[in-house]
Scaffold this active site. Structure first.
Site, mmCIF file in Angstrom:
data_model
loop_
_atom_site.group_PDB
_atom_site.id
_atom_site.type_symbol
_atom_site.label_atom_id
_atom_site.label_comp_id
_atom_site.label_asym_id
_atom_site.label_seq_id
_atom_site.Cartn_x
_atom_site.Cartn_y
_atom_site.Cartn_z
ATOM 1 C CG HIS A 316 38.164 42.721 41.716
ATOM 2 N ND1 HIS A 316 37.052 42.083 42.207
ATOM 3 C CD2 HIS A 316 38.513 43.643 42.654
ATOM 4 C CE1 HIS A 316 36.727 42.597 43.380
ATOM 5 N NE2 HIS A 316 37.597 43.548 43.664
ATOM 6 C CB SER A 317 39.066 39.644 44.268
ATOM 7 O OG SER A 317 38.949 38.847 45.414
ATOM 8 C CG LEU A 318 39.865 33.551 42.760
ATOM 9 C CD1 LEU A 318 41.026 32.978 43.549
ATOM 10 C CD2 LEU A 318 38.627 32.675 42.908
ATOM 11 C CB SER A 320 44.522 39.748 40.795
ATOM 12 O OG SER A 320 44.353 39.378 42.158
ATOM 13 C CG PHE A 485 42.136 46.366 39.716
ATOM 14 C CD1 PHE A 485 43.019 47.430 39.735
ATOM 15 C CD2 PHE A 485 41.565 46.013 38.510
ATOM 16 C CE1 PHE A 485 43.327 48.119 38.587
ATOM 17 C CE2 PHE A 485 41.862 46.699 37.351
ATOM 18 C CZ PHE A 485 42.753 47.755 37.386
#
Length: 610
Positions: A316-318, A320, A485
């Site tokens: 998720h976010s960073l 990923s 995500f």
């Protein structure tokens, strides 16, 4: 009748009462049934202690172990899909894959309702045994109004099987000291877990078909409710288990499928507990994430030795972006058999033999055309000199020709970029002491995607996936799918100078990549424009697992419908007002004309009479 005859006719009171007592005892003895215990654990939620029931499956396992091996001091029972171990003798529940406060475990039979909510709280095991013994005597002898005093000097009264109450300790003082009484507001007492409103899950399937590691983004909070990665991943798991019942019920009942296990990868806590130097921050992040994922995988296999399923990773976010950089620098073992320690995805191209051509065609999924190259005795060096006309003369169709030529051209451009950029990636003013990629990294991917010429201008290249300078560790498994995500991968690649991603590029050890985003997410970016910039693709809409539309779509449709209703109502009101406004003078004129006609008619009638 004489007194003697009367005495002989009537049975003695002692014998009558004895026989009647035996009948009552025989009737009431059957009424008592031993209570069925259920196991609970205590967890602090919102600064309150909550007693949460184990699943029926886990509770039965704990009860069986409790009854069969009471004297085993080291007895440990895995629960909740193997994510927690219960040390039965110590009555403690411990997390196995992440750090978490240990929880008290209790074998529960009697409960009372709490003060501030309707949640039932179990009594201690020792006092529950005392309550059960008193209950058994009361129901056997049919003697109620039994009063007990708890270890905390609270009063419990058993009025009858349906009415049992618990009183707060209210002390009264006399000459002999203070004593507790049953005054105050009573609380309900229940016997057995079936008599309280507890949501008890059935349990999880024992078979695990797939494993998913979930990596969080910046900071310890992972959603708008500021929950931890463990809590959010628990939601993933619970939704997945509920979908087994709603979408795959028949297959699950027939044991054709198992379940998906989700495990959180928490890299924030270990990272910030070491005091990271700014210059090594990136290296520490990738080391922490990779080592934690490898540790979890080893521990999972140790606890699930029969696991034969696949592994996927989600970020998720960073998180990923971290996973993307790790995956683009993984070494494919199948391509390292020639001893190429650089682990390049194009290593087979540099072998200079026919076997190298075979490997290249395999990468491009064109293995069926290998016989054409074998017939012409073409090795990798000859392939590098081929033109489109040569491939056409060999009988290679247009589509495969395009892919092969693009591969050759991309490889040549990558080599030029590596010669211009001597460090893997990062800023142009990096020192010579910057860390170099380890043997497992991919230089053609780690090479920065921009270089500085003599004039100081940046020349953006159309190759590579530029990353920061770091020695990327190797994962001990090959993920099947990578889920991103709310990912800023597209934005970071652009900032690094990447203008385009080769359409034929694939992650070295991962088969698939899904970029999942919400249209209102400010940090989520699409990847497609970097792969095929000339075309626009509508993103695929993921259906909701409950069958309804996504919240933002429902909100959009609701607002649209509300706007249309408001517009129609407003226009209708204006139309009615306008009609009433324009109709009023007309009605007045018609009324005046009618009045004049009546007066004229009246005058005529009057004249005729004269």
């Amino acid at each position: 009748m004489s007194a003697v005859e009367q005495q002989q006719a009537e049975p003695s009171p002692s014998s009558n009462s004895s026989s009647s007592f035996e009948v009552v005892e025989a009737d009431t003895a059957n009424k008592y049934e031993a209570v069925v215990p259920h196991w609970f654990y205590c967890k602090v939620i919102d600064s309150r202690e909550r007693w949460i029931p184990f699943s029926r499956q886990d509770s039965e396992k704990l009860e069986e172990a409790h009854n069969s091996r009471k004297d085993d001091e080291q007895l440990v029972v895995p629960t909740e899909g193997g994510r927690y171990d219960v040390h039965l003798k110590k009555r403690l529940r411990c997390a196995m894959y992440w750090e978490e406060e240990v929880s008290e475990v209790r074998r529960c039979t009697w409960f009372y309702k709490g003060d501030k909510d309707n949640k039932y709280i179990p009594y201690s095991e020792s006092f529950s045994e005392e309550l059960e013994e008193t209950y058994m005597i009361a129901i056997t002898l049919d003697e109620w109004k039994k009063k007990l005093e708890s270890p905390t000097r609270e009063i419990i009264i058993l009025h009858n099987p349906k009415l049992m109450v618990h009183y707060h300790p209210v002390t009264t003082s006399d000459d002999w000291g203070s004593t507790p009484t049953e005054q105050g507001r009573p609380r309900t007492v229940k016997r057995g877990v079936e008599n309280i409103s507890a949501d008890i899950p059935c349990g999880e399937p024992l078979q695990i078909d797939h494993l998913v590691f979930v990596v969080h983004g910046i900071g310890p909070a992972c959603d708008i409710r500021f929950r931890s990665i463990v809590q959010c991943v628990n939601d993933f798991r619970n939704v997945s288990l509920s979908m087994l019942q709603t979408h795959f019920k028949k297959a699950q009942e027939q044991q054709q499928i198992g379940r998906v296990e989700f495990l959180p990868v928490n890299w924030h806590s270990p990272l910030h507990s070491t005091g990271v130097d700014v210059s090594t921050y990136c290296q520490t992040i990738v080391d922490t994430v990779a080592s934690e994922m490898n540790r979890l995988y080893r521990l999972f296999l140790q606890r699930n030795p029969d696991f034969k399923g696949g592994v996927s990773i989600a970020g998720h976010s960073l998180g990923s972006l971290i996973l993307f950089d790790l995956l683009t620098n993984q070494k494919d073992s199948s391509e390292d058999q020639d001893g190429n320690k650089e682990g390049s995805q194009m290593g087979a191209y540099e072998q200079g033999d026919i076997g190298g051509v075979k490997e290249i065609l395999k990468k491009l999924e064109l293995s069926e055309y290998y016989s054409f190259f074998e017939k012409e005795r073409m090795d990798t060096q000859a392939l590098a000199l081929c033109t489109e006309k040569d491939l056409k003369d060999m009988g290679i169709p247009l589509g495969p020709r395009t892919k092969i030529l693009h591969y050759v051209r991309t490889k040549d451009e990558t080599q030029d970029a590596q010669q211009q950029a001597h460090v893997p990636a990062g800023n142009d003013d990096e020192s010579e002491d910057a860390p170099k990629p380890e043997s497992g990294s991919s230089p053609h991917l780690g090479a920065r995607s921009s270089s500085t010429n003599g004039g100081g201008k940046c020349q953006y290249l159309d190759v590579g996936l530029g990353q920061v300078s770091a020695n990327y560790p190797q994962l001990i498994y090959k993920p099947d799918i990578f889920f991103a995500f709310g990912s800023p991968i597209g934005m970071f690649l652009t900032v690094r100078g990447v203008k385009r991603i080769d359409p034929t590029y694939s992650l070295p050890t991962c088969k698939g990549f899904f970029n999942i985003f919400h249209p209102f997410d400010p940090v989520a970016y699409r990847i497609e424009p970097m792969i095929i910039p000339d075309l626009e693709f509508e993103p695929m809409l993921l259906p909701h697992h409950k069958g309804r539309k996504r919240m933002h779509l429902e909100l959009k449709e609701g607002l649209t419908r509300m706007g249309m209703d408001l517009k129609n109502n407003l226009l209708g009101s204006l139309r009615i007002a306008w009609q009433s406004f324009t109709r009023s003078p007309l009605l007045a004129v018609e009324a005046a004309a009618t009045e004049n006609e009546a007066e004229t008619s009246l005058e005529k009638q009057t004249g005729e009479k004269k």
